[in-house]
Design an enzyme around this catalytic site. Sequence first.
Site, PDB file in Angstrom:
ATOM      1  N   HIS A  14       1.508  -2.912  -0.910  1.00 28.11           N
ATOM      2  CA  HIS A  14       0.233  -2.770  -0.212  1.00 28.11           C
ATOM      3  C   HIS A  14       0.144  -3.751   0.952  1.00 28.11           C
ATOM      4  CE1 HIS A  14      -4.299  -2.838   0.096  1.00 28.11           C
ATOM      5  NE2 HIS A  14      -4.098  -1.534  -0.060  1.00 28.11           N
ATOM      6  N   CYS A  15       0.716  -4.931   0.766  1.00 33.72           N
ATOM      7  CA  CYS A  15       0.629  -5.991   1.774  1.00 33.72           C
ATOM      8  C   CYS A  15       1.367  -5.656   3.060  1.00 33.72           C
ATOM      9  CB  CYS A  15       1.190  -7.291   1.227  1.00 33.72           C
ATOM     10  SG  CYS A  15       0.412  -7.912  -0.270  1.00 33.72           S
ATOM     11  N   ILE A  16       2.370  -4.789   3.000  1.00 37.48           N
ATOM     12  CA  ILE A  16       3.181  -4.532   4.189  1.00 37.48           C
ATOM     13  C   ILE A  16       2.866  -3.182   4.823  1.00 37.48           C
ATOM     14  CG2 ILE A  16       5.010  -6.023   3.338  1.00 37.48           C
ATOM     15  CD1 ILE A  16       6.684  -3.504   2.765  1.00 37.48           C
TER      16      ILE A  16
END
Length: 347
Positions: free
Chosen positions: A331-333
């Site tokens: 999700h972070c990238i």
Amino acid sequence: MPEFFMPAETDPHERIFMAFPSGGYTLGENEEQAEAARSAWSAVARAVSAFTPVTMVVDPASEAAARRHLGDAVSYALHPLDDAWMRDSGPSFVRTPDGQLAAVDWNFNGWGAQEWASWDNDRLVAGHAAQLAGAAHVRASIINEGGGIHVDGEGTVLATRSVQLDPGRNPGKSEKDIEAEFARLLGARKTIWLDRGLSRDNEEFGTRGHVDIVACFARPGVVLFHDQQDPRHPDHAISQAVRARLEQSTDAQGRSLELIAVPAPRVLRDAEGWVDYSYINHLVTNGGVIACSFDDPNDQQAAGILAAAYPGRQVVGVDARELFARGGGIHCITQQVPAAAREQAAS
């Protein structure tokens, strides 16, 4: 009426933005570590591209490496980069009441001006992505990152006090100040406040507690949360506190929340200490769920929980250990661009 409204992440997507790792700690100390990072980001991009077009923002110096890893699986957009966490340096895409696309620039400052971070280039990524998407560029009056929020698409947002009230981000701001900006930019009528994120994410090289590794909406009224079941891990107490807070909460519609516990991986530590491995940090995009896997006995159970939480979507696991070793997950990238209203209605 709010100026903007953020659709749920489960709504249809036009494309996904990512950024290719190009320097600093993300690439590591040698070429072997750099290749591990490039391969991890590329594996996620390829998995996403089976469901949704991917635009990869690439530092010009890394274009050859990106094309070597990804070929024609993605489209490329050249822009100087410091790092590769598009959820955070990139914008949150929202819509106006009449359906026009806008990109919220959260004024990225290296997760609260952390000493180890650099952001001279990354602070400009949100504006670049807005231009690429043909979206109005809207600057927030607070500092935040996309990983610091999760919305249900019906006026509820999840957030942590450790991020939003961080002196390195928003000195002197109150919960009401933050909520007012969430109302303006996200259409939020209710903020559910968690105190903090996971233990490792609150250490020196973390984000100071992003919510997208702790809890997320599977659909309005239904929240998945990270359940560290081993009492030896410091996140065990955090999971219990998160559960208790969510059990006491209602959403913007006044509904009590249905909670779905997602067990943490069984591995507890790596060479750096307690891990923050989490299956919560997944991407839902069109017909797919791109899920973190860890070569862990709980991978299959977590994939089954996600499949039940997102019926009709294919769950695809991607090894996320190299991502988490660098401070985040799938999700972070990634950062989604919502499809146009007419496309959503037809889907």
